[in-house]
Design a protein around this motif. Structure first.
Motif, short mmCIF file in Angstrom:
data_model
loop_
_atom_site.label_atom_id
_atom_site.label_comp_id
_atom_site.label_asym_id
_atom_site.label_seq_id
_atom_site.Cartn_x
_atom_site.Cartn_y
_atom_site.Cartn_z
N THR A 203 0.83 -1.21 -0.12
CA THR A 203 -0.10 0.03 -0.06
C THR A 203 0.90 1.13 0.00
O THR A 203 0.59 2.28 -0.68
CB THR A 203 -1.01 0.02 1.43
OG1 THR A 203 -1.77 -1.09 1.11
CG2 THR A 203 -1.93 1.20 1.25
N ALA A 204 1.97 1.11 0.98
CA ALA A 204 2.76 2.40 0.89
C ALA A 204 3.54 2.50 -0.31
O ALA A 204 3.81 3.72 -0.74
CB ALA A 204 3.77 2.38 2.12
N GLU B 154 2.35 2.71 7.82
CA GLU B 154 2.43 2.70 6.66
C GLU B 154 1.16 3.88 6.23
O GLU B 154 1.57 4.51 5.21
CB GLU B 154 1.72 1.58 6.34
CG GLU B 154 2.53 0.15 6.25
CD GLU B 154 2.63 -0.44 7.68
OE1 GLU B 154 3.26 -1.56 7.96
OE2 GLU B 154 1.76 0.14 8.39
N SER B 155 0.15 3.97 6.83
CA SER B 155 -0.88 4.96 6.68
C SER B 155 -0.12 6.44 6.62
O SER B 155 -0.68 7.40 5.87
CB SER B 155 -2.11 4.98 7.20
OG SER B 155 -1.97 5.19 8.67
N SER C 113 2.30 7.06 3.96
CA SER C 113 1.67 7.28 2.76
C SER C 113 1.01 8.84 2.77
O SER C 113 1.23 9.35 1.80
CB SER C 113 0.56 6.13 2.72
OG SER C 113 -0.31 6.56 1.60
N ASP D 7 -5.46 2.08 3.94
CA ASP D 7 -4.60 1.13 4.22
C ASP D 7 -5.36 0.06 4.87
O ASP D 7 -5.10 -1.16 4.58
CB ASP D 7 -3.54 2.02 5.28
CG ASP D 7 -2.44 0.94 5.40
OD1 ASP D 7 -1.66 0.50 4.74
OD2 ASP D 7 -2.27 0.67 6.56
#
Length: 555
Positions: free
Chosen positions: A4-5, A308-309, A312, A338
């Protein structure tokens, strides 16, 4: 990093171009950046932007990034803050390796350089009070007035400075000032204070010192000692750049790093001032630095945000030179996107209402195998028990439905998610007229996944088996402020009175009983939730709502 990232669109970042050009031209062989927090509070989302920028540039260009604590003011610093900063940087996914430093590591060298300036006639001891020094600095349109102590001899200045170090004078009695230009159009060059007396125990250096360098004096020289190639800071330090360079030019430093400025992160519906965040904590407006409504990294983590969010989010907003406001919805959408990919699904009834299936056999029960994620078979499945008595959401029933209502009402059919189609036959009320039970019939030929179950109805609602349900506390968090830009003397009056709602009788499916703290789920139709990292424990989970399934603030 997660897929995702890695798939996040990288927004404009002018510093990447500068670093690439410096490497291509041979101006530097290896990129060395640093993240220099003050250990006087907890890191917030604005610091995350700087962390991702400095560590990210070092990672992407095969360089290194130092973690250096700017611990020049022991009166406001604490080991608690130091340790929390280390933990937050690691949680975000970055590591400084062997390059952990403290400005206090350089106090001996900084002191020697202060004496060097005195010996060169470029620094002097001033006996004026702090208020008088401030007044005599002048204004943006008028030059400052020179101190009556500005022309002390080198020997007198050295003697007084050494006596300051020896602890001979009380706090505030004297300061060491650089001798630059009291008529400079840049206020920072009007003989800035570079050392002050402060009789305080230092969290890292102990009681060795009773004089401490100012940030502007320690920062550039610390960069030089560590061989920093790109000293990156926010735009409010742009006016300090000439002073940063003056010290490097007038001291025998081993290197001459260059300072670059970028726009700080201004986030709507939040305050980013450490002073204001500390006030919220001290005044009891929040439960602490890690309150899930706070924009601190420990608060976001406790709420259920993933590293990760946040990475991002920082990539998405980019790095520029113009100050701007970033809407909170962009941060919320980053974690929503995410968690949509990684969070397994579960059913939880937050405001329970009893539902009885009158034609379902009493004492009977069956298990449904339910996928943990509709698009991620690798996340497996779980067993969900079903029986005659269930819990549903209060909002999923309306005795007199309004136009467009597609859930349960008298005579209306809905599907119980992953189970059967049911029809409401009647309701039971208490003496006050409050509905206490919904009675329904179920259609045994509509079992999900079985032949003949294709009959369609307009509404689908979630549920939890009553005898198997786990009763738990759920905390519904929202934005801390009710206005986009809380400001003014009465900024605290703009706190959102509905920023948290505590629900104590929630009914959760039994698979959630043993979850570990910080485990994240999508509670179907309710949003994304995280087992609280402080109060939750296997067997007694407490869940925080991280974010709703969609942005409710746009309505």
């Amino acid at each position: 990093m997660s897929d995702t990232a890695e798939k996040t669109t990288i927004a404009a970042n002018f510093l990447r171009n500068i670093v690439a050009d410096d490497l291509d031209s041979g101006k530097c062989q290896t990129i060395v950046t640093r993240f220099p927090p003050e250990p006087n509070g907890y890191l917030h989302i604005g610091h995350a932007k700087s962390i991702c920028l400095n560590f990210g540039l070092a990672r992407d260009f095969n360089g290194r990034c130092h973690l250096r604590f700017d611990d020049t003011n022991p009166a406001k610093e604490d080991v608690e803050y130091t340790e929390s900063i280390k933990e937050s940087v690691r949680w975000l996914g970055f590591d400084w390796g062997n390059h952990l430093y403290y400005a206090s590591n350089y106090f001996d060298q900084l002191y020697d350089w202060a004496e060097y300036l005195i010996g060169a006639g470029k620094a002097y001891i001033d006996d004026q009070t702090a208020d008088l020094i401030r007044v005599n600095r002048g204004t943006l349109t008028e030059p400052g007035a020179e101190s009556p102590f500005r022309d002390r001899t080198v020997d007198e200045n050295l003697d007084l400075f050494r006596r300051m170090r020896a602890g001979e004078f009380p706090d505030g009695a004297k300061v060491l000032r650089a001798k630059i230009d009291m008529a400079s159009p840049n206020m920072n060059l009007r003989d800035p204070v570079i050392y002050r007396i402060l009789h305080a125990t230092h969290p890292h250096a102990g009681d060795k010192w009773c004089i401490y360098p100012m940030y502007d004096f320690a920062h550039g020289q610390s960069d030089a000692l560590e061989g920093i190639t790109h000293s990156i800071c926010t735009l409010e330090f742009e006016d300090h750049k000439p002073l940063y360079e003056w010290f490097l030019e007038n001291l025998p430093v081993p290197a001459k790093p260059r300072q670059y400025e970028f726009a700080r992160l201004n986030l709507s519906y939040a305050v980013m001032s450490k002073r204001k965040l500390l006030q919220l904590v001290q005044d009891g407006d929040v439960s602490g630095w890690d309150d899930p409504r706070m924009p601190t990294l420990v608060g976001l983590r406790r709420r259920g945000y993933t590293p990760e969010s946040i990475r991002s989010f920082c990539e998405t907003i980019g790095v520029g030179r113009s100050d701007s406001w970033i809407d909170m919805s962009i941060l919320e959408e980053s974690v929503r996107s995410d968690l949509n990919e990684r969070a397994p699904r579960a059913m939880a009834v937050l405001r329970p209402l009893k539902l009885v299936l009158d034609n379902y056999p009493e004492g009977a029960a069956e298990d449904f195998m339910v996928a943990n994620h509709p698009q991620k078979p690798d996340l497996g499945s779980r067993t969900v028990p079903f029986c005659r008595e269930l819990w549903i959401e209060q909002d999923d029933f309306m005795e007199e439905p309004v136009k467009g209502f597609k859930r349960l009402s008298p005579g209306m059919e809905v599907r119980l998610r992953n189970a059967y189609i049911i029809k409401c036959t009647h309701v039971v009320k208490d003496e006050k007229g409050t509905i206490t039970e919904i009675h329904c019939s179920y259609d045994p030929d509509t079992k999900s996944g079985m032949p003949g179950s294709e009959r369609k109805v307009k509404g689908v609602i979630h549920w939890v088996s009553a005898p198997h349900a786990l009763t738990a506390e759920v905390r519904l968090y929202d934005r801390l402020f009710s206005v986009p830009n809380p400001s003014g003397d009465d900024w605290k009056s703009q706190i959102n009175p509905n920023s948290v709602e505590l629900l104590f009788g929630c009914k959760l499916e039994q698979s959630l009983a043993t979850v570990e703290p910080e485990t994240r789920f999508q509670f179907e139709r309710n949003g994304y939730f995280c087992a609280d990292r402080v109060d939750s424990a296997p067997g007694k989970p407490v869940f925080n709502r991280t974010v709703t399934l969609r942005d409710s603030w746009t309505k």
